[in-house]
Write a protein that holds these residues in place. Structure first.
Motif, PDB file in Angstrom:
ATOM      1  N   LYS A   1       0.838  -1.191   0.000  1.00  0.00           N
ATOM      2  CA  LYS A   1       0.000   0.000   0.000  1.00  0.00           C
ATOM      3  C   LYS A   1       0.877   1.247   0.000  1.00  0.00           C
ATOM      4  O   LYS A   1       1.976   1.251   0.529  1.00  0.00           O
ATOM      5  CB  LYS A   1      -0.952   0.014   1.209  1.00  0.00           C
ATOM      6  CG  LYS A   1      -0.317   0.462   2.525  1.00  0.00           C
ATOM      7  CD  LYS A   1      -1.257   0.326   3.690  1.00  0.00           C
ATOM      8  CE  LYS A   1      -2.452   1.212   3.636  1.00  0.00           C
ATOM      9  NZ  LYS A   1      -2.217   2.654   3.663  1.00  0.00           N
ATOM     10  N   ASN A   2       0.370   2.272  -0.644  1.00  0.00           N
ATOM     11  CA  ASN A   2       0.908   3.621  -0.521  1.00  0.00           C
ATOM     12  C   ASN A   2      -0.235   4.567  -0.842  1.00  0.00           C
ATOM     13  O   ASN A   2      -1.331   4.145  -1.217  1.00  0.00           O
ATOM     14  CB  ASN A   2       2.130   3.847  -1.421  1.00  0.00           C
ATOM     15  CG  ASN A   2       1.820   3.588  -2.875  1.00  0.00           C
ATOM     16  OD1 ASN A   2       0.852   4.109  -3.428  1.00  0.00           O
ATOM     17  ND2 ASN A   2       2.646   2.768  -3.538  1.00  0.00           N
ATOM     18  N   ASP A   3      -0.025   5.852  -0.688  1.00  0.00           N
ATOM     19  CA  ASP A   3      -1.121   6.812  -0.830  1.00  0.00           C
ATOM     20  C   ASP A   3      -1.715   6.808  -2.235  1.00  0.00           C
ATOM     21  O   ASP A   3      -2.927   6.926  -2.411  1.00  0.00           O
ATOM     22  CB  ASP A   3      -0.624   8.218  -0.478  1.00  0.00           C
ATOM     23  CG  ASP A   3      -0.272   8.340   1.001  1.00  0.00           C
ATOM     24  OD1 ASP A   3      -0.799   7.534   1.794  1.00  0.00           O
ATOM     25  OD2 ASP A   3       0.525   9.221   1.364  1.00  0.00           O
ATOM     26  N   LYS A   4      -0.853   6.665  -3.240  1.00  0.00           N
ATOM     27  CA  LYS A   4      -1.345   6.657  -4.620  1.00  0.00           C
ATOM     28  C   LYS A   4      -2.207   5.429  -4.877  1.00  0.00           C
ATOM     29  O   LYS A   4      -3.313   5.533  -5.447  1.00  0.00           O
ATOM     30  CB  LYS A   4      -0.159   6.675  -5.590  1.00  0.00           C
ATOM     31  CG  LYS A   4      -0.556   6.644  -7.056  1.00  0.00           C
ATOM     32  CD  LYS A   4       0.676   6.676  -7.953  1.00  0.00           C
ATOM     33  CE  LYS A   4       0.286   6.572  -9.424  1.00  0.00           C
ATOM     34  NZ  LYS A   4       1.489   6.604 -10.312  1.00  0.00           N
TER      35      LYS A   4
ATOM     36  N   ASP B   1      -3.755   3.651  -2.606  1.00  0.00           N
ATOM     37  CA  ASP B   1      -4.955   3.739  -1.784  1.00  0.00           C
ATOM     38  C   ASP B   1      -6.020   4.598  -2.456  1.00  0.00           C
ATOM     39  O   ASP B   1      -7.215   4.288  -2.397  1.00  0.00           O
ATOM     40  CB  ASP B   1      -4.614   4.331  -0.410  1.00  0.00           C
ATOM     41  CG  ASP B   1      -3.888   3.331   0.476  1.00  0.00           C
ATOM     42  OD1 ASP B   1      -3.915   2.126   0.146  1.00  0.00           O
ATOM     43  OD2 ASP B   1      -3.307   3.747   1.487  1.00  0.00           O
TER      44      ASP B   1
END
Length: 331
Positions: A101-104, A106
């Motif tokens: 997972k990472n912000d992009k 997500d």
């Protein structure tokens, strides 16, 4: 949600400093990042305008992140956009097994979640400004009350083992207690002033507190978390949200556990309801008789108290629906 023909789905992943945006349209997915500030939210709106994205046929979705999402929510509400604010666990459990997972990523997953589940989602409805103000003051009051409890914990424990030292500690805590008591009373007076300034809020609090056992602070929490009792369809839903409804846990013939309350509930409302239930048992003759009868039958006391909490929720919903105060049965 009305089944509009949404042509675009946007997922927004918000952090303290930035928010990532994923836009899903027929031609594919695009990702962007903006600063979590007024400048960043304005840049996001300009992007939508430049790409000719029609807000009427666009659904945006984000996770509930508390204060971090206030700027973008306020901007979207101002633009009358269609957007939803979902609990993170709801999104995480709906998309199945995921790796990494990472912000992009997500933001893309949130957009995909919206595109698949928009028929079951509810558009975000902001609470009135008066409730926002009362909510902030209630948080300040809770912190002051918790601080007072923490301050008094040490001398009370010390007195058990060393009365002389405990007395010394208590004498030096008196000034702190007086200051905290004065601040708590000041905040409560400010809350009362806000309640009296709004006719709808004042009437709602009057109705809810007419139920024996429900105090003003509990009534305010009910009103805020339900947005004037509009965020549920029936009392059972509200009782479930408050964490007072037990759920069955069985499978086949090998798994059979006692029905239990689900941990995913509003803990603040649950705590206040517990204290209200104890007050109702002491001061409401009907509930007191019910409690004593069930104890004589050998029922677990915590189970009975939970049933009383459930009864209080139903009574609160009834007085709000009828717009009439609770009337105690008279023999």
């Amino acid at each position: 949600m009305n089944r509009k023909n949404f042509s675009c789905f946007i997922g927004i992943d918000i952090s303290k400093s930035n928010f990532y945006v994923a836009i899903i349209k027929d031609e594919g997915t695009a990702s962007y990042v903006f600063e979590n500030s007024k400048k960043g939210t304005n840049a996001f709106i300009r992007l939508l305008r430049n790409q000719r994205i029609d807000l009427e046929y666009t659904l945006m979705c984000m996770e509930h992140t508390g204060v971090y999402g206030r700027l973008i929510i306020a901007k979207l509400a101002e633009k009358q956009a269609n957007f939803c604010v979902e609990m993170p666990v709801q999104i995480a459990k709906s998309i199945g097994v995921q790796r990494g997972k990472n912000d992009k990523v997500d933001a893309i997953r949130i957009a995909q979640y919206a595109s698949k589940n928009y028929r079951e989602m509810q558009l975000f409805v902001p609470i009135p400004q008066i409730l926002e103000k009362v909510k902030i003051l209630l948080k300040v009051r809770r912190k002051l009350v918790n601080t007072r409890a923490d301050v008094n914990k040490y001398p009370n424990e010390l007195e058990l083992f060393s009365p002389e030292l405990g007395k010394l500690a208590k004498n030096n805590h008196k000034r702190i207690n007086r200051s905290l008591d004065a601040e708590i009373k000041r905040v409560e007076a400010e809350i009362q002033k806000l309640v009296l300034s709004d006719d709808r809020l004042n009437k709602t609090i009057g109705l809810v507190t007419s139920v024996i056992g429900i105090g003003k602070i509990t009534a305010l929490h009910f009103t805020i978390f339900t947005n004037f009792f509009t965020r549920y369809d029936n009392p059972k839903q509200l009782a479930c949200y408050c964490g007072v409804v037990p759920f069955e846990f069985t499978s086949g013939s090998s798994i059979f556990r006692k029905s239990r309350i689900h941990p995913m509930a509003n803990r603040t409302l649950k705590k206040h309801l517990h204290m209200s239930a104890l007050a109702a048992i002491n001061h409401d003759p009907d509930i007191k008789a019910y409690f004593e009868r069930k104890v004589e039958e050998g029922k677990n006391k915590m189970l009975i108290i939970n049933n009383v909490r459930n009864k209080l929720v139903h009574r609160v919903c009834a007085v709000v629906k009828r717009q009439e105060p609770y009337v105690k049965n008279v023999a």
